[in-house]
Each structure stands twice: as structure tokens, then as C-alpha cells.
Motif scaffolding. Sequence first.
Motif, short mmCIF file in Angstrom:
data_model
loop_
_atom_site.label_atom_id
_atom_site.label_comp_id
_atom_site.label_asym_id
_atom_site.label_seq_id
_atom_site.Cartn_x
_atom_site.Cartn_y
_atom_site.Cartn_z
N SER A 79 47.89 59.65 -42.76
CA SER A 79 47.80 58.92 -44.02
C SER A 79 47.80 59.91 -45.06
O SER A 79 48.57 59.89 -46.02
N CYS B 68 41.54 50.88 -44.53
CA CYS B 68 42.78 50.20 -44.66
C CYS B 68 42.93 49.64 -45.87
O CYS B 68 44.18 49.71 -46.37
N TRP C 29 43.59 54.20 -47.13
CA TRP C 29 44.53 54.85 -46.26
C TRP C 29 46.07 54.72 -47.03
O TRP C 29 46.14 53.42 -47.51
N ASP C 30 46.97 55.40 -46.64
CA ASP C 30 48.42 55.24 -47.12
C ASP C 30 48.83 53.50 -46.35
O ASP C 30 48.64 53.23 -45.45
N LYS D 143 50.80 60.42 -48.05
CA LYS D 143 50.51 60.17 -49.48
C LYS D 143 51.08 61.23 -50.12
O LYS D 143 51.46 61.00 -51.50
N VAL E 105 50.07 53.38 -42.83
CA VAL E 105 49.26 53.66 -41.91
C VAL E 105 48.14 52.41 -42.00
O VAL E 105 48.07 52.05 -40.73
#
Length: 282
Positions: free
Chosen positions: A226, A146, A150-151, A230, A154
Motif C-alpha cells: 500500500s 481498507c 490503504w491504497d 501510494k 490493496v
Amino acid sequence: MVELSSGSHSCLVDEILHSIFFLGGLYSPPYLPKDILTDHDMLNILKSSYPQAFKYFQSKLPRRSPLSCVMDMIVNNTGQENEEGILSSLKALILELKEGNAKQLISSTGCVSQPNKEDQKSTRYYGVSMSTSECLPGRIVVAAACLSNWDEYVAGAVMTFYPTMERKTYFDGTIKLPGQVRCQAFNLSQLQEMPPCKSCRNLFGLTGDDKRSWAYGNCAENESVSNLLKKEQKVKEKSRPLAPSYTEENRKKAKESMEKELNSYLKTKKFSWDKTFYTPSE
């Protein structure tokens, strides 16, 4: 591993080694690289080729699990459009790891996402569930993903709950994927389709009636979505969090909460984090 350690895969092998060494170090007693790579010649070859992984596994956090890196290798080799081939390769790898008693590296599920489920030629984005066999390492890698990989949508959705199963009162970063998006999970042992669990429905607005809930961030849908967000800007724009509590200030507070929990978990494991995430050599 040696066969994969050249060309475009070299960076991924570096990342895999660091991630495996990091996870090994969380055990009590810890598994050091020499305990994991028992072939002395192989150990020396990899140490010479990837010195950074050996140097920083006790100070920098991985950005994802080892099997996530292997998945990227498989996708690169097979081609993202060959869904059946990719899932079959993951299944074969999982079975091999089970036979080798490497349960700490096994992901139980995979996920495939596409921007348009009506267009089978649309790009496929893959993800695997967290390949960590213990609760605490899983929470550590979820937080690391996180905070570093990840994006943002998300990550924000997961932060809404992490580390508990309860939604935060001050922050809601959950999203609702557009109806045309495909997000399909599979059991990697049998390649059977799986409905989204309650956690994934809460995070991404997926539909289903499965009453099971897994720890937020653990499921394969997180990485797959994710990777989708992206690359697919139009899908991302339509997935923007809409809750009134999704503000920059509240997100910062949720992020700080996650960082605090992460530091606590690392302290429990006696890991001296230098506050950075591992970047493999090119």
C-alpha cells in the motif's frame, strides 16, 4: 513515549494512543486508559497533551494498528534507506513487548517493498503485520485500514476475500505486481526472510510455494505494498486490477459488504461507532 511526543512525532503518538485505547476497549472487561497507563503522572501528562485520543477512542475507529505508527517513527528517525537499522529496531521493540507481556501490540512480521529490486537505491516502503492478538480485533482493524487508509488497489484486493478465505463470486480486485518490484517479508523475531504465504500470492501475484494461508489483510505485505503504490505511480499503473468483475458497481458492493461485516463485529464488541475514523491532531 513522552520523549517522542514532541515535534514531528507528536501526531504519531496521538494516533498510537487512540489505537491502543481502542483495542483495549474491545476486551471483556475493557481496559480503559487508566488501566493501560498505570502511572498517574504519565496518564495526566498524556491526557493533557493528547485529549482527542482520550475523548474519541470509544467512538472513532483507528486507521491502523499501534505498531504501524511506531514503525513510521522508526523509519522517520532512521531513514528509509537503512533497512537493516529499521528491522533491527523493530526486532528490539518486539522482544521488549514480549518481555512486558504486551502480546496484543506485537507484529510477527515486517515487509520491505521497492519499485525496482535491481536498484538497491530505490526507495524502500515498510509494513508490519496486524498487531492484534485476537481474531475479531484483527478483522476490525483490517476493515478499518481498507476503508480509510490503504491504497485503493490493496483495499480492493483484500475486499475480494474479506472476511472469509474464499474469493467473492461477483468481485475480483486482486492485482499482480510488476516483476521488477521487490516485496520481501521478514520474521521480526529473528530477521529471517519469509516467502509470501498463499494469501499474499493471491492478493498481489507474488511467487512462492508456501502452503500456509493467513487471514486476508493480516500480513505485513498489505501495508508495505500500500505504501509503495501510494508513492510509485508508474508501479501502480502497471498493477491495475484486470479482472472483468473489477467494476465500480461491484467494488461498491464489496465495500458495502465489508462495512456490514465491520458493523456486525463492532456490535458484538458493544462499540458505538460514529462512522468516522480517527484523525490525530497536528
